[in-house]
Design a protein around this motif. Structure first.
Motif, PDB file in Angstrom:
ATOM      1  N   SER A 118     -34.813  35.905  50.652  1.00 19.47           N
ATOM      2  CA  SER A 118     -35.374  37.201  50.263  1.00 19.47           C
ATOM      3  C   SER A 118     -34.312  38.295  50.233  1.00 19.47           C
ATOM      4  O   SER A 118     -34.519  39.351  49.629  1.00 19.47           O
ATOM      5  CB  SER A 118     -36.498  37.606  51.219  1.00 19.47           C
ATOM      6  OG  SER A 118     -36.016  37.680  52.556  1.00 19.47           O
ATOM      7  N   GLY A 119     -33.178  38.055  50.888  1.00 17.26           N
ATOM      8  CA  GLY A 119     -32.130  39.069  50.938  1.00 17.26           C
ATOM      9  C   GLY A 119     -31.029  38.818  49.920  1.00 17.26           C
ATOM     10  O   GLY A 119     -31.221  38.169  48.891  1.00 17.26           O
ATOM     11  N   PHE A 120     -29.854  39.336  50.225  1.00 13.63           N
ATOM     12  CA  PHE A 120     -28.685  39.227  49.347  1.00 13.63           C
ATOM     13  C   PHE A 120     -28.132  37.806  49.409  1.00 13.63           C
ATOM     14  O   PHE A 120     -27.847  37.284  50.486  1.00 13.63           O
ATOM     15  CB  PHE A 120     -27.624  40.234  49.799  1.00 13.63           C
ATOM     16  CG  PHE A 120     -26.357  40.194  48.987  1.00 13.63           C
ATOM     17  CD1 PHE A 120     -26.378  40.346  47.620  1.00 13.63           C
ATOM     18  CD2 PHE A 120     -25.127  40.013  49.615  1.00 13.63           C
ATOM     19  CE1 PHE A 120     -25.203  40.327  46.873  1.00 13.63           C
ATOM     20  CE2 PHE A 120     -23.955  39.992  48.893  1.00 13.63           C
ATOM     21  CZ  PHE A 120     -23.996  40.143  47.509  1.00 13.63           C
ATOM     22  N   LEU A 142     -30.805  39.001  44.696  1.00 13.42           N
ATOM     23  CA  LEU A 142     -31.232  39.950  45.719  1.00 13.42           C
ATOM     24  C   LEU A 142     -32.737  40.169  45.579  1.00 13.42           C
ATOM     25  O   LEU A 142     -33.201  40.647  44.542  1.00 13.42           O
ATOM     26  CB  LEU A 142     -30.500  41.283  45.583  1.00 13.42           C
ATOM     27  CG  LEU A 142     -30.930  42.394  46.555  1.00 13.42           C
ATOM     28  CD1 LEU A 142     -30.739  41.964  48.008  1.00 13.42           C
ATOM     29  CD2 LEU A 142     -30.166  43.686  46.274  1.00 13.42           C
ATOM     30  N   ALA A 143     -33.474  39.766  46.615  1.00 12.65           N
ATOM     31  CA  ALA A 143     -34.931  39.890  46.608  1.00 12.65           C
ATOM     32  C   ALA A 143     -35.532  39.249  45.363  1.00 12.65           C
ATOM     33  O   ALA A 143     -36.471  39.776  44.759  1.00 12.65           O
ATOM     34  CB  ALA A 143     -35.339  41.355  46.705  1.00 12.65           C
ATOM     35  N   GLY A 233     -23.459  38.478  56.963  1.00 10.39           N
ATOM     36  CA  GLY A 233     -24.667  38.837  56.231  1.00 10.39           C
ATOM     37  C   GLY A 233     -24.593  38.588  54.739  1.00 10.39           C
ATOM     38  O   GLY A 233     -25.612  38.685  54.053  1.00 10.39           O
ATOM     39  N   ASN A 234     -23.399  38.270  54.222  1.00 13.17           N
ATOM     40  CA  ASN A 234     -23.248  38.070  52.783  1.00 13.17           C
ATOM     41  C   ASN A 234     -23.088  36.593  52.448  1.00 13.17           C
ATOM     42  O   ASN A 234     -22.046  36.152  51.964  1.00 13.17           O
ATOM     43  CB  ASN A 234     -22.037  38.858  52.268  1.00 13.17           C
ATOM     44  CG  ASN A 234     -22.244  40.354  52.359  1.00 13.17           C
ATOM     45  OD1 ASN A 234     -23.377  40.839  52.367  1.00 13.17           O
ATOM     46  ND2 ASN A 234     -21.154  41.096  52.433  1.00 13.17           N
TER      47      ASN A 234
END
Length: 291
Positions: A118-120, A142-143, A233-234
């Motif tokens: 759901s994120g990046f 992204l999403a 996070g990436n």
């Protein structure tokens, strides 16, 4: 029984009529192998099937092979094997591949991806700079929305441009084909599953971007501000397959649609005809009475 995947060197293919291609197998020439420089033209700077051994091996003659692997191999991809990435720590590092720098050239990138994130979720990336103006490019989800961005510092001014898909449903856990093209006259187009998606961008001509040679190329990761190390996070979570980068050319819409169709469902794209068995005929000529 079994499947055969082949790359065929052919100068042209018709877009309106079926073409016929013959295949020879067995016999004294059955062991001949392809030559990378002829399978992949000079504009292909990297082609990663992600089923090669070892994982991350470049199929072109440029030898843009992975220098660091942090992913799971041996899983089912879109075409044969793929690379499984966990979204928290997995990525493939190719180091500084100068041939993947954008510089003054056009670019075409493409990849198959499958994600539920759901994120990046960065699919591929090259370079990053602390001031967000140095040249770099990235294809990502992204999403559920697929995007491609390009930043650069041309001779006059700075730009940061992003083109995004119309739909935001591409984190559905199914395979999708993403491709993006950028031309020197400033046209940026995103394609999803073979067709243009979102609003193409025309940002005027540019004369090149400041893309430092030192910055790395990654699959499944968007690096930190130095362009040299993974950034927390990436990470991409899901599976990647058949990643390709061309520098110096803009692939046409027909090309991209053909790539999607012949990889998505080869059985409907190619029809195999019956095997033709060579027939050996023996002729005898008798000479009688000097005739």
């Amino acid at each position: 029984t079994g499947a055969i995947v082949a790359h065929v060197l052919r100068p042209t293919l018709s877009r309106t009529a079926d073409d016929t291609i013959g295949m020879y197998y067995g016999g004294s020439q059955g062991s001949l192998q392809s030559v990378a420089s002829q399978v992949w033209s000079a504009t292909y700077k990297g082609v990663w099937h992600l089923a090669n051994a070892p994982l991350g091996t470049d199929s072109t003659s440029n030898a843009a092979n992975a220098i660091s692997l942090n992913s799971t191999a041996g899983i089912t991809g879109m075409i044969s094997g793929g690379a499984s990435l966990n979204g928290t720590s997995n990525y493939i590092d190719y180091g500084n591949v100068a041939g993947l720098n954008l510089g003054l050239s056009d670019i075409t990138v493409s990849a198959w991806f499958k994600t539920s994130a759901s994120g990046f979720a960065p699919i591929l990336s090259k370079s990053r700079s602390a001031d967000e103006t140095g040249g770099r490019y990235c294809l990502y989800v992204l999403a559920g929305q697929v995007s491609f961005f390009l930043t650069g510092s041309p001779i006059s001014g700075t730009y940061v441009k992003t083109v995004s898909s119309t739909a935001s449903t591409y984190n559905d856990g199914n395979w999708h084909y993403a491709a993006a093209t950028v031309s020197r006259i400033g046209n940026m187009i995103l394609y999803i599953d073979g067709v243009s998606s979102g609003t193409p961008i025309n940002f005027g001509s540019y004369s090149g971007v400041n893309l430092p040679n030192a910055d790395k190329f990654y699959l499944g990761q968007y690096p930190d501000a130095t362009g040299q190390a993974p950034s927390a996070g990436n990470y991409f979570g899901g599976t990647l397959d058949e990643v390709r980068v061309s520098i110096g050319t803009v692939r046409s819409p027909d090309w991209i649609l053909t790539e999607y169709r012949n990889q998505n469902n080869p059985a409907t794209y190619i029809t195999a005809g019956p095997r033709v068995t060579p027939v050996s005929n023996s002729f005898r000529h008798s000479v009688r009475n000097g005739v």
